[in-house]
Design a protein around this motif. Structure first.
Motif, PDB file in Angstrom:
ATOM      1  N   GLY A  91       0.815  -1.208   0.000  1.00 56.42           N
ATOM      2  CA  GLY A  91       0.000   0.000   0.000  1.00 56.42           C
ATOM      3  C   GLY A  91       0.846   1.255   0.000  1.00 56.42           C
ATOM      4  O   GLY A  91       2.065   1.211  -0.181  1.00 56.42           O
ATOM      5  N   ILE A 139     -10.054   1.693   1.865  1.00 56.86           N
ATOM      6  CA  ILE A 139      -9.161   0.866   1.044  1.00 56.86           C
ATOM      7  C   ILE A 139      -9.502  -0.612   1.154  1.00 56.86           C
ATOM      8  O   ILE A 139      -9.638  -1.310   0.142  1.00 56.86           O
ATOM      9  N   PRO A 146      -5.354   2.791  -2.754  1.00 58.97           N
ATOM     10  CA  PRO A 146      -4.705   3.541  -1.667  1.00 58.97           C
ATOM     11  C   PRO A 146      -4.297   4.959  -2.054  1.00 58.97           C
ATOM     12  O   PRO A 146      -4.416   5.884  -1.260  1.00 58.97           O
TER      13      PRO A 146
END
Length: 345
Positions: A91, A139, A146
């Motif tokens: 992420g 997310i 992200p």
């Protein structure tokens, strides 16, 4: 028979440590490459110290300046620990600077300060966790990318911080908070904020390398679908990781309040750049699946030292940003080259 992991391999998950090919191939284990990278970073840091000592010996090597460098590194360092977890999972969090700003101004309002030290600390952490929770839900369960989700949080948190302060600086009047930033509070010459950073680093290293949570973080970053098939709740893991990032931002916000004695909507400016850059040059893979807390800490120290040297030599902030950008590009290129040569790319 499989050999036990060497100390050099301890900052990488066992599943990612590859043995040399049969027949005496030249490929080095991942743990060894990480160890070499950390030694290289130590060399860069040592070179910067030499440069600082050569250009401004009386100022750079002064105890007060070194304490300042460590203190400034501690604040962005705490944020970088959380960022390392997020990037390792595949992420990204572009809202960390805005979350620090929002947490710092919310914790320094007149209403909050009425509750003293505990009220300021509690508010900073809760605001950080709240922002991390929103990021995580969007997310993990909302299916947002992200980059988009954290950009939205960046804009929202900055806007809310500006609205709370009305563009004004909020001065802290709680003596117990301000006292942490004075020299009388230093322990053996070490500022309390540096000790907090050290504690966060140790806990972060243990969690990433010695717990199931850390192994799941590596697994999700390496291959999320494979992790899901292995029984890992990928969505919940991602939620926890963004909560962790928010927690680190809350802690950093309180540390920044202690250091500056105020809350401002401009706090945490470009922290996302510094945190991501420190993690990347430290050896955390931008695409996920590999991360190192030790490398991230060295990256933070390198960037903070560069900033300090530039400031002492009266170089413009624009030059600092250009230098940081060049370092980021070089670090990513080195990453890609290393992965290509090792056959992992």
């Amino acid at each position: 028979m499989t050999q036990p992991a060497s100390p050099a391999q301890q900052d990488a998950p066992t599943s990612l440590v590859k043995s040399p090919p049969a027949g005496g191939g030249s490929r080095r284990p991942l743990g060894m490459r990480l160890d070499v990278r950390n030694l290289s970073l130590l060399g860069v840091l040592a070179a910067l110290i030499v440069v600082g000592g050569f250009t401004k010996p009386d100022e750079f090597l002064a105890t007060s300046n070194l304490q300042l460098v460590l203190t400034q590194a501690s604040i962005i360092g705490v944020v970088t620990v959380g960022m390392t977890f997020v990037i390792t999972s595949g992420g990204i969090d572009l809202s960390v600077g805005a979350m620090v700003a929002l947490a710092s101004v919310w914790a320094t309002t007149l209403a909050t300060q009425e509750y003293g030290f505990a009220g300021i600390l509690f508010t900073a952490i809760i605001v950080g966790l709240g922002c991390g929770l929103v990021n995580g839900l969007l997310i993990a369960y909302g299916g947002m990318v992200p980059f988009i989700a954290t950009i939205a949080m960046l804009a929202s948190a900055r806007g809310l911080a500006l609205q709370i302060t009305d563009g004004k600086t909020q001065i802290v009047t709680v003596d117990s908070v301000l006292d942490l930033g004075v020299k009388d509070a230093y322990i053996l010459g070490i500022p309390p904020l540096v000790l907090v950073f050290a504690a966060v680093v140790v806990i972060g290293w243990l969690v990433l390398n010695r717990t199931t949570f850390g192994r799941r973080t590596f697994a999700v970053g390496g291959n999320a679908e494979a992790a899901r098939l292995a029984g890992i709740d990928v969505k919940r893991q991602r939620l926890y990781l963004y909560l962790l990032s928010g927690l680190c931002c809350g802690i950093a916000a309180f540390m920044l309040v202690v250091l500056s004695g105020s809350g401002q909507n401009t706090n945490g400016n470009l922290y996302e750049l510094d945190a991501i850059a420190a993690a990347i040059i430290g050896g955390t893979l931008l695409s996920g699946g590999r991360g190192t807390i030790v490398g991230s800490v060295l990256g933070v120290l390198i960037f903070t030292t560069i900033t300090n040297i530039f400031a002492l030599n009266n170089l413009e902030s624009a030059v600092q940003q250009i230098a940081k950008g060049a370092i980021i590009v070089a670090a990513v290129l080195v990453q890609h080259r290393t992965l290509r040569n090792s056959g992992e790319a």
